[in-house]
Design a protein around this motif. Sequence first.
Motif, PDB file in Angstrom:
ATOM      1  N   ALA A  66     -39.591 -33.838  -3.631  1.00 55.01           N
ATOM      2  CA  ALA A  66     -40.506 -33.019  -3.388  1.00 55.01           C
ATOM      3  C   ALA A  66     -40.496 -31.545  -3.526  1.00 55.01           C
ATOM      4  O   ALA A  66     -41.573 -31.109  -4.030  1.00 55.01           O
ATOM      5  CB  ALA A  66     -40.958 -33.535  -1.776  1.00 55.01           C
ATOM      6  N   ALA A  67     -39.671 -31.098  -3.054  1.00 58.42           N
ATOM      7  CA  ALA A  67     -39.158 -29.652  -3.468  1.00 58.42           C
ATOM      8  C   ALA A  67     -39.313 -29.300  -4.925  1.00 58.42           C
ATOM      9  O   ALA A  67     -39.821 -28.295  -5.397  1.00 58.42           O
ATOM     10  CB  ALA A  67     -37.937 -29.059  -2.978  1.00 58.42           C
ATOM     11  N   LEU A 113     -42.927 -39.524  -1.951  1.00 59.51           N
ATOM     12  CA  LEU A 113     -42.889 -37.846  -1.606  1.00 59.51           C
ATOM     13  C   LEU A 113     -43.212 -37.152  -2.971  1.00 59.51           C
ATOM     14  O   LEU A 113     -43.893 -35.925  -2.736  1.00 59.51           O
ATOM     15  CB  LEU A 113     -41.501 -37.519  -1.068  1.00 59.51           C
ATOM     16  CG  LEU A 113     -41.362 -37.754   0.336  1.00 59.51           C
ATOM     17  CD1 LEU A 113     -40.131 -37.510   0.925  1.00 59.51           C
ATOM     18  CD2 LEU A 113     -42.292 -37.092   1.342  1.00 59.51           C
ATOM     19  N   GLU A 136     -35.493 -26.274   9.653  1.00 54.49           N
ATOM     20  CA  GLU A 136     -36.531 -25.462   8.789  1.00 54.49           C
ATOM     21  C   GLU A 136     -36.218 -23.942   8.918  1.00 54.49           C
ATOM     22  O   GLU A 136     -36.677 -22.984   8.244  1.00 54.49           O
ATOM     23  CB  GLU A 136     -37.959 -25.905   9.337  1.00 54.49           C
ATOM     24  CG  GLU A 136     -38.613 -24.873  10.277  1.00 54.49           C
ATOM     25  CD  GLU A 136     -38.024 -25.403  11.771  1.00 54.49           C
ATOM     26  OE1 GLU A 136     -38.794 -24.872  12.857  1.00 54.49           O
ATOM     27  OE2 GLU A 136     -37.086 -26.310  11.998  1.00 54.49           O
ATOM     28  N   ASP A 167     -36.196 -31.264   5.686  1.00 50.00           N
ATOM     29  CA  ASP A 167     -35.121 -30.868   4.604  1.00 50.00           C
ATOM     30  C   ASP A 167     -35.759 -30.178   3.325  1.00 50.00           C
ATOM     31  O   ASP A 167     -35.062 -29.617   2.889  1.00 50.00           O
ATOM     32  CB  ASP A 167     -34.102 -32.252   4.122  1.00 50.00           C
ATOM     33  CG  ASP A 167     -33.292 -32.240   5.435  1.00 50.00           C
ATOM     34  OD1 ASP A 167     -33.267 -31.635   6.353  1.00 50.00           O
ATOM     35  OD2 ASP A 167     -32.407 -33.297   5.019  1.00 50.00           O
ATOM     36  N   VAL A 168     -37.160 -30.348   3.423  1.00 49.86           N
ATOM     37  CA  VAL A 168     -37.629 -29.866   2.165  1.00 49.86           C
ATOM     38  C   VAL A 168     -37.484 -28.154   1.835  1.00 49.86           C
ATOM     39  O   VAL A 168     -37.259 -27.819   0.891  1.00 49.86           O
ATOM     40  CB  VAL A 168     -39.285 -30.209   2.130  1.00 49.86           C
ATOM     41  CG1 VAL A 168     -40.102 -29.736   0.670  1.00 49.86           C
ATOM     42  CG2 VAL A 168     -39.443 -31.991   2.040  1.00 49.86           C
ATOM     43  N   GLY A 212     -43.772 -27.484   2.206  1.00 51.49           N
ATOM     44  CA  GLY A 212     -42.807 -28.777   2.211  1.00 51.49           C
ATOM     45  C   GLY A 212     -42.378 -29.127   3.488  1.00 51.49           C
ATOM     46  O   GLY A 212     -42.139 -30.366   3.663  1.00 51.49           O
ATOM     47  N   ALA A 224     -46.329 -34.684  -2.420  1.00 50.23           N
ATOM     48  CA  ALA A 224     -46.105 -33.003  -2.752  1.00 50.23           C
ATOM     49  C   ALA A 224     -47.133 -32.553  -3.539  1.00 50.23           C
ATOM     50  O   ALA A 224     -47.612 -31.483  -3.500  1.00 50.23           O
ATOM     51  CB  ALA A 224     -44.729 -32.978  -2.923  1.00 50.23           C
ATOM     52  N   SER A 227     -36.480 -35.345  -0.198  1.00 57.44           N
ATOM     53  CA  SER A 227     -36.946 -34.214   0.010  1.00 57.44           C
ATOM     54  C   SER A 227     -36.775 -33.327  -1.027  1.00 57.44           C
ATOM     55  O   SER A 227     -37.492 -32.434  -1.540  1.00 57.44           O
ATOM     56  CB  SER A 227     -36.019 -33.379   1.528  1.00 57.44           C
ATOM     57  OG  SER A 227     -36.412 -34.329   2.557  1.00 57.44           O
ATOM     58  N   SER A 228     -35.459 -33.277  -1.802  1.00 57.31           N
ATOM     59  CA  SER A 228     -35.323 -32.831  -2.830  1.00 57.31           C
ATOM     60  C   SER A 228     -36.327 -32.953  -4.196  1.00 57.31           C
ATOM     61  O   SER A 228     -36.863 -32.095  -4.733  1.00 57.31           O
ATOM     62  CB  SER A 228     -33.940 -32.909  -3.795  1.00 57.31           C
ATOM     63  OG  SER A 228     -33.349 -32.168  -4.660  1.00 57.31           O
TER      64      SER A 228
END
Length: 284
Positions: free
Chosen positions: A107-108, A68, A154, A137-138, A131, A72, A104-105
Amino acid sequence: MNAQLRLPAPAKLNRMLHIVGRREDGYHTLQTLFQFIDLNDHLTLAAHDDGEIHLTHELSGVNHDDNLIVRAARLLQRHSGTRLGATLSIEKQLPMGGGLGGGSSNAATTLVGLNHLWQLHLSLDELARLGLQLGADVPVFVHGHSAWAEGVGEQLTAVTLDTPWFAIIHPGISVSTLDVFQDPQLTRDSRPITMARALQGGAPEWRNDCEAVVKERYPPIAEALDWLAQHASSRLTGTGACLFAAFETQQAAQAIAQLAGQRWPTWVARGLNTSPLHDALGCL
């Protein structure tokens, strides 16, 4: 160009998680409260002008191009049209398949960090929309504030939650979110509640609808949940595998974590309303 950032990618807990429906495309609609905790992976992002994206440390079982973090970075490249590239490295602490939002974190943090490094000046709303293509969760990690979430997770409304100390247990296994959501026994028809009612906290609203299925599919998680329930009100985060209990003091959380640590990996973490990622960028 020679610029570098080292940024946290924080964990989250789902203080509650209700599954309220299932869309025609197979995705589930839910209601949840996301809260950050001071437990983090860390990413180092180094910008350069050759246009290449490279992750220096691959994760076991994850191909470089499927990670991810890489996805990303390349998504942000395509969207912005930048010719810049980046070398990315990760110091991993959050377990994969643990329900703490690690992927997800990551990726963010990649999106937000490279937006800063590459000087793209995209808004958080625009980054969150990007995201969402990577995972439901992104967006909450991009926006960086505790939130009431609906839809597939989202539709976010920033909220302020209490900030207890948490004892967090990882039973040593990885949970497949896809398998949990495809399980025919999963509760999919919880009655929707209002955000105000959710924020009041406590049973029966603060529960996790995935818990029964996860306990049935993964006996080690059931064992850990039953153990923790003997000491405090316990709950699964996300689809697991991690579980947690909240305490008023760090000492109380540490006492339980010390006991649990004789059997499982454990952490003690503080609940947060703002993301350590945004705190770090605010200091630059």
